[in-house]
Design a protein around this motif. Structure first.
Motif, PDB file in Angstrom:
ATOM      1  N   PHE A  80       7.473   7.081  -7.666  1.00  5.43           N
ATOM      2  CA  PHE A  80       6.594   6.749  -6.549  1.00  5.43           C
ATOM      3  C   PHE A  80       6.709   7.789  -5.429  1.00  5.43           C
ATOM      4  O   PHE A  80       5.689   8.264  -4.910  1.00  5.43           O
ATOM      5  N   ARG A  81       7.928   8.146  -5.065  1.00  7.58           N
ATOM      6  CA  ARG A  81       8.116   9.123  -3.988  1.00  7.58           C
ATOM      7  C   ARG A  81       7.501  10.474  -4.343  1.00  7.58           C
ATOM      8  O   ARG A  81       6.885  11.138  -3.500  1.00  7.58           O
ATOM      9  N   GLN A  84       3.666  10.233  -4.230  1.00 10.36           N
ATOM     10  CA  GLN A  84       3.153  10.282  -2.860  1.00 10.36           C
ATOM     11  C   GLN A  84       2.961  11.721  -2.392  1.00 10.36           C
ATOM     12  O   GLN A  84       2.004  12.037  -1.679  1.00 10.36           O
ATOM     13  N   ARG A  85       3.878  12.598  -2.810  1.00  9.60           N
ATOM     14  CA  ARG A  85       3.814  14.006  -2.392  1.00  9.60           C
ATOM     15  C   ARG A  85       2.701  14.783  -3.088  1.00  9.60           C
ATOM     16  O   ARG A  85       2.119  15.693  -2.512  1.00  9.60           O
ATOM     17  N   ARG A  87      -0.020  13.425  -5.043  1.00  5.21           N
ATOM     18  CA  ARG A  87      -1.180  12.666  -5.518  1.00  5.21           C
ATOM     19  C   ARG A  87      -2.505  13.392  -5.291  1.00  5.21           C
ATOM     20  O   ARG A  87      -3.452  13.204  -6.077  1.00  5.21           O
ATOM     21  N   ALA A 107       1.175   4.283  -5.137  1.00  8.89           N
ATOM     22  CA  ALA A 107       0.952   5.567  -4.469  1.00  8.89           C
ATOM     23  C   ALA A 107      -0.523   5.804  -4.165  1.00  8.89           C
ATOM     24  O   ALA A 107      -0.865   6.760  -3.461  1.00  8.89           O
TER      25      ALA A 107
END
Length: 408
Positions: A80-81, A84-85, A87, A107
């Motif tokens: 997920f992290r 997020q960066r 996407r 995300a």
């Protein structure tokens, strides 16, 4: 399109999911798309161990299954992290498991979830989570949530499609598993003698090849139980396993108990490229899957690879395997856990090699026409377009509701 394939598992790794990703990537790239992979292996080994593996292992010592949930949830957070960066770089994310799907939808990216099996049931089947436990129920809820929230779902056989409908009341598109038909073909096989020497196998022995992870649902114990009867008719036959898993200890115990060590080879994990060589020397390929804790085999990639490679296949008459094979035409199906039936089928193919060649030729034609990576990539492309449209439509509706709320 810019496409991201993602999973909480390591990549590449042993098993059909990894093969599916590699082959799909190739097919999509042949159609002009750009494809990347984000997996647990994308992070440093030290970080993977400290963040997920070690804590999960310790928690599991305290309560079986709890550590598995912790490990998988931590992997989901990692994905997920990272999503997020990055996407904004991708038009669509194709998640290969429920945790990766939840990471992607959270995300905020267009998400296709490919469903390869019965996630909660399979965790129970391989002994990672206790049956009917709170952990099993939690995984079932996560599974349901992933199916509901994804923009589009793909099931690899019709039974999984029905399973998704039952647990989440949503529809999935069926795209059966597939292989690289250029890579797995009879004409590309290596010299038989050279391959046998490399794997320390007898020069002229009939090879009964089991290209499966050594896990309960794959029915890997049953070829061993059938072997004594086969050896009465064909005393030089050799049973060869390529894979690892929790059933290895049981196989080794039965080998000792039955005095079969001289006729069995456990090769462990074999690189995918070398698997092609093993298919090439196989007299018969065995895919003896069984029902296990509600789990049924999907459209087995191992079976398809064997069909493409020119080897006759004997398979368990369960799940997606019944969709692949027409019994007696392009393969032989045997009943669930039927040791005598499996032994009889093996003996028939060893007695009548011409019959085996006929089955193999028909199987190769079927793979070319219905299970090619190119055909599958085209179908996935259509699914990705639909997922993007649904994602954009959903986002527009949310923004519209937010605007109306602010006006009020």
């Amino acid at each position: 399109m810019k496409i991201l394939l993602t999973t909480i598992f390591a990549y590449p790794h042993e098993g059909g999911l990894s093969t599916h990703m590699t082959t799909l990537k190739k097919g999509l790239e042949e159609r002009g798309h750009s494809v990347d992979v984000l997996s647990f292996s994308s992070f440093s080994r030290a970080y993977r161990t400290a963040y997920a593996r070690l804590p999960g292992y310790l928690v599991n010592k305290w309560k079986k299954g709890r550590g598995q949930l912790w490990n998988d949830s931590q992997r989901q957070r990692l994905l997920f992290r990272q999503l997020q960066r990055i996407r904004h770089r991708y038009d669509v994310v194709n998640a290969q498991d429920i945790y990766a799907a939840l990471a992607a939808v959270t995300a905020g990216v267009p998400t296709v979830a490919t469903v390869h099996g019965y996630y909660a049931y399979e965790a129970v089947s391989r002994g990672a989570i206790a049956e009917h436990s709170p952990e099993a129920r939690q995984v079932e809820k996560l599974e349901q949530e992933a199916y509901i929230r994804a923009n589009q779902l793909v099931a690899v056989d019709r039974r999984i499609q029905q399973y998704i409908r039952r647990v989440a009341d949503v529809e999935a598109v069926v795209i059966k598993n597939f292989i690289d038909v250029d890579s797995f073909c009879p004409s590309s096989l290596s010299d038989s003698s050279k391959v046998r020497r490399a794997f320390k196998l007898p020069e002229n022995a009939p090879i009964l090849f089991v290209p499966r992870r050594l896990t309960e649902k794959n029915g890997v114990i049953y070829p061993l139980l059938a072997l004594p009867e086969v050896l009465r008719r064909h005393p030089d036959a050799m049973l060869v396993y390529a894979g690892t898993g929790e059933q290895q200890e049981r196989i080794e115990e039965e080998m000792r108990k039955r005095g079969l060590r001289a006729h069995v080879r456990l090769l462990g994990s074999v690189p995918h490229e070398q698997m092609k060589q093993l298919y090439g020397i196989a007299t018969v390929v065995l895919v003896p899957s069984v029902h296990s804790h509600g789990v049924e085999e999907a459209t087995s990639i191992s079976a398809l690879e064997a069909m493409g490679s020119g080897a006759p296949v004997i398979a368990g008459a369960v799940g997606g395997l019944k969709e692949i094979f027409e019994h007696g035409v392009d393969g032989i199906l045997v009943k669930d856990r039927d040791v005598d039936g499996l032994a009889a089928a093996i003996i028939r193919l060893l007695d009548d090699r011409a019959y085996g060649r006929k089955l193999a030729a028909n199987a190769r034609k079927k793979v070319e026409n219905h299970y090619s990576h190119r055909v599958a990539a085209e179908r996935f492309e259509a699914v990705y377009i639909t997922a993007r449209q649904r994602h954009l439509s959903s986002r527009f509706k949310q923004e519209k509701r937010g605007t109306m709320g602010s006006v009020e």
